[in-house]
Every structure is written in C-alpha cells, then in structure tokens.
Scaffold this motif. Sequence first.
Motif, PDB file in Angstrom:
ATOM      1  N   HIS A   1      -1.028  21.094  -4.487  1.00 60.81           N
ATOM      2  CA  HIS A   1      -0.426  19.809  -4.156  1.00 60.81           C
ATOM      3  C   HIS A   1       1.079  19.814  -4.433  1.00 60.81           C
ATOM      4  O   HIS A   1       1.870  19.313  -3.626  1.00 60.81           O
ATOM      5  N   ALA A   2       1.468  20.361  -5.586  1.00 60.49           N
ATOM      6  CA  ALA A   2       2.872  20.301  -5.993  1.00 60.49           C
ATOM      7  C   ALA A   2       3.773  21.154  -5.104  1.00 60.49           C
ATOM      8  O   ALA A   2       4.968  20.868  -4.988  1.00 60.49           O
TER       9      ALA A   2
ATOM     10  N   ASN B   1      -4.523  14.156  -6.405  1.00 59.90           N
ATOM     11  CA  ASN B   1      -4.399  13.896  -4.973  1.00 59.90           C
ATOM     12  C   ASN B   1      -3.840  12.501  -4.716  1.00 59.90           C
ATOM     13  O   ASN B   1      -2.969  12.313  -3.851  1.00 59.90           O
TER      14      ASN B   1
ATOM     15  N   SER C   1      10.338  16.486  -3.976  1.00 64.09           N
ATOM     16  CA  SER C   1       9.189  17.383  -3.986  1.00 64.09           C
ATOM     17  C   SER C   1       9.129  18.074  -5.339  1.00 64.09           C
ATOM     18  O   SER C   1      10.012  17.940  -6.176  1.00 64.09           O
TER      19      SER C   1
ATOM     20  N   TYR D   1       3.261  16.862   1.475  1.00 62.44           N
ATOM     21  CA  TYR D   1       3.458  15.797   0.499  1.00 62.44           C
ATOM     22  C   TYR D   1       4.915  15.713   0.067  1.00 62.44           C
ATOM     23  O   TYR D   1       5.627  16.703   0.035  1.00 62.44           O
TER      24      TYR D   1
ATOM     25  N   ILE E   1       5.299  16.370 -10.352  1.00 60.68           N
ATOM     26  CA  ILE E   1       5.534  14.989 -10.774  1.00 60.68           C
ATOM     27  C   ILE E   1       6.020  14.996 -12.225  1.00 60.68           C
ATOM     28  O   ILE E   1       5.351  15.548 -13.107  1.00 60.68           O
TER      29      ILE E   1
ATOM     30  N   LEU F   1       7.268  13.172  -2.995  1.00 62.18           N
ATOM     31  CA  LEU F   1       7.118  12.199  -4.068  1.00 62.18           C
ATOM     32  C   LEU F   1       7.946  10.956  -3.781  1.00 62.18           C
ATOM     33  O   LEU F   1       8.984  11.025  -3.121  1.00 62.18           O
TER      34      LEU F   1
ATOM     35  N   TYR G   1       0.044  12.723  -5.545  1.00 65.57           N
ATOM     36  CA  TYR G   1       0.886  13.511  -4.641  1.00 65.57           C
ATOM     37  C   TYR G   1       0.843  12.994  -3.207  1.00 65.57           C
ATOM     38  O   TYR G   1       1.813  13.149  -2.464  1.00 65.57           O
ATOM     39  N   SER G   2      -0.260  12.383  -2.797  1.00 71.68           N
ATOM     40  CA  SER G   2      -0.362  11.893  -1.422  1.00 71.68           C
ATOM     41  C   SER G   2       0.083  10.438  -1.284  1.00 71.68           C
ATOM     42  O   SER G   2       0.053   9.882  -0.186  1.00 71.68           O
TER      43      SER G   2
ATOM     44  N   HIS H   1      -3.702  21.502  -8.596  1.00 74.82           N
ATOM     45  CA  HIS H   1      -2.399  20.900  -8.868  1.00 74.82           C
ATOM     46  C   HIS H   1      -1.278  21.715  -8.237  1.00 74.82           C
ATOM     47  O   HIS H   1      -0.372  21.166  -7.605  1.00 74.82           O
TER      48      HIS H   1
ATOM     49  N   THR I   1       4.980  21.159   0.201  1.00 76.71           N
ATOM     50  CA  THR I   1       6.036  20.198   0.521  1.00 76.71           C
ATOM     51  C   THR I   1       6.048  19.790   1.988  1.00 76.71           C
ATOM     52  O   THR I   1       6.649  18.775   2.339  1.00 76.71           O
TER      53      THR I   1
END
Length: 354
Positions: free
Chosen positions: A341-342, A261, A30, A348, A33, A350, A264-265, A338, A345
């Motif tokens: 999304h980041a 999106n 997580s 999403y 990125i 990674l 991250y998805s 961003h 957790t």
Amino acid sequence: MSMQPAPVAATRTRLPGPPSPAPSRRARHSGVIPGLRHRPAVPADPVKVAEVERRLATWAERLELFPRQWQGQFARFGLGRAIVLAHPGGASLEHLTAAGKLLMAEHLVDNVYCEVDEGKGGSPRGLGGRLLMAQSALDPLHGTPEAEERWGHGVRADGPLRSYHFALRDYATLATPSQTDRLVHDLARLHLGYLGEAAWSETRYMPRVWEYLTMRQFNNFRPCLAVVDTVDGWELPEAVYVRPEVQRITALAGNASTLVNDLYSFAKEMAGDPDHLNLPKVIAANERCGLKAAYLKAVEIHNRIMEAFEEESAALSATSPLIERYAAGLAAWVAGNHEWHATNTSRYHLPDYW
C-alpha cells in the motif's frame, strides 16, 4: 464436469449518491503514513514478481475472467508484487501463484458485484443473490444431476464465479482438506461483510464506530491470512488453529491490515465516491469533527490494534513452535500488505494532513 470459459456477465446499474466533502487535493503525498505503526517487509524478489505476474496473466486470459479493456487496470494493480511481499516464505512459485489466483478472484467478485465506484457494474441492490452464487462456486451444489449440470453452466457463464471456482480448485491441490475448508468459511465471512456494508448503503445508514469496525472484521483481508501456512508449504493443525487465542491473533492481524487499506485508499475513495464508508469518514460523522482530525484518530485506532497483535502473538508464540511459525506468517503478511500500500503510488496517495 467440463468447465470451459465463457464471456463475463453483463454489468449492472450504478447507484448515484449525494456529494460529501473530499480531502484536500492541493498536493499528492505518497509514502508511509506518518506515525503509522508497521514492521518492515522482506523486499520482493523482482524475478519472482515477474513470474507470478506472468502466470496470473496467462491464467486470467485462458479463463477469460474479465474483458480486455480491464487488463491495463489489473496489470497496474501489481498483484504479483503484492503476493511476493506478503508471502516471503512461499514454498514455490506454484504456491505463490495459487495465492495470487485467490486474491485476483476476490477482487473480481468485489469489483464486479459490490463496488459502485469501480465502474464495473457493482451495486448493493440484489447483492445477496449474487454473493450466494459466488459462495456456491466455492461450495458446490449437491443435488439432482440436472440441477448440478445447470449450476455448472451458471458458474462457467460468469467471470467472477469462474475465477472463484478455478482459484479454489488449484489451491486445493496444494492444501489439505482442512485448510481448504478453512478458506471457504472465511470467504463466507467476507461475503457477509459485503452484505452488511451494502445494507447500510441502501438505507443511507451511518454506522457507529464500533459497528463499522465490526463490519470490517468481516469485510476483511482474513481470507488472505487463512492461507499463510499453505503458501509456506505446511499446515497449522486444525485443533490448534481453532483455539480462541489463535483466532484472536488472526482477527487482529486481519483488522490491522484492513484498516491500512482504509487509510491508504482514503483520498482515492473520497475523490471517486464520497459516500463510500471508511473509518475516518465514520469517525468524522460520529464525533462531529473534521476529516483531518478523524483521519488521525483512525491512525491511532489502527496502531492500538496493531500493538495488540504484536504483543499477543509474541506471548502466544512463546508457548508453541507451531504457533510461533504461524504468527510469523501472519506478521509477514501484515508487513507485506503495508509495504504494498505504501509504495503503490500509482494507485494511492495520502491526504494533505501533515
């Protein structure tokens, strides 16, 4: 016309699809990125987040927008935090809540009408008819009194249509007619993007990379960006907004945010619906490379688009204080998107590519 709530429409059959390789799930990573170009967001005020969440929950419950068994999922989504992060200059809680209603309505239409992997009945089959009715909830029928009355019954009998109708109505009380019309047209663009993706799903067509990026410019966060000046309590004049160079930075902001999106998805989508199109999968299919190499190339594509947005919006901002203010609103939305999304957790994680 009286618009009273009614139960959400029945769900539809999901379309099966053949499996495809999923990313490694040896570990759940997580955070940000690695190597992704982004700007820091203004931290979300937890008091504002809680109040926006409360107002949105009250609104959704009053209109019976979705069944009670979905409430947990919508609560976990973190809609209030997404809105506060994306609009740090929001003029008031009412303005932030109006943006949240629109975002909730957009997700409801997407999940119930389009997304097969959400388990709510979405399907590409017959999607055009459903999205046509969705657009009419924003751009109402003008005809005979009898037809208008039946249209009204149809809108209030379906949760996604009801959400669109009332979200736009509440937004319009804060926006100018020009800003409202801008949003209606950008939602039509969104629906066109949904239809393009659905057509590829039905025909099992794998688009080329440029074709996928074209589709994503329509199936896009642009409607969220269309409201940044309204939510901040002002208007970028229509004559300025429609200038090609202003439209370009708006499109670049939307495209960069939408690819965030995708990235991250990615792991969530591949685990839930391996046939779901995203940029890494399209790159892998076209360039005959592994998903890891494709994912890293997708990061590069995002970064180039993000760099173009930053450079061109800065140059354009130097020519006009109005454009500078608008570009700052776009940049704040991109940064907040961003950050959401980041840090989300629970939704999403990674892929294990670093």
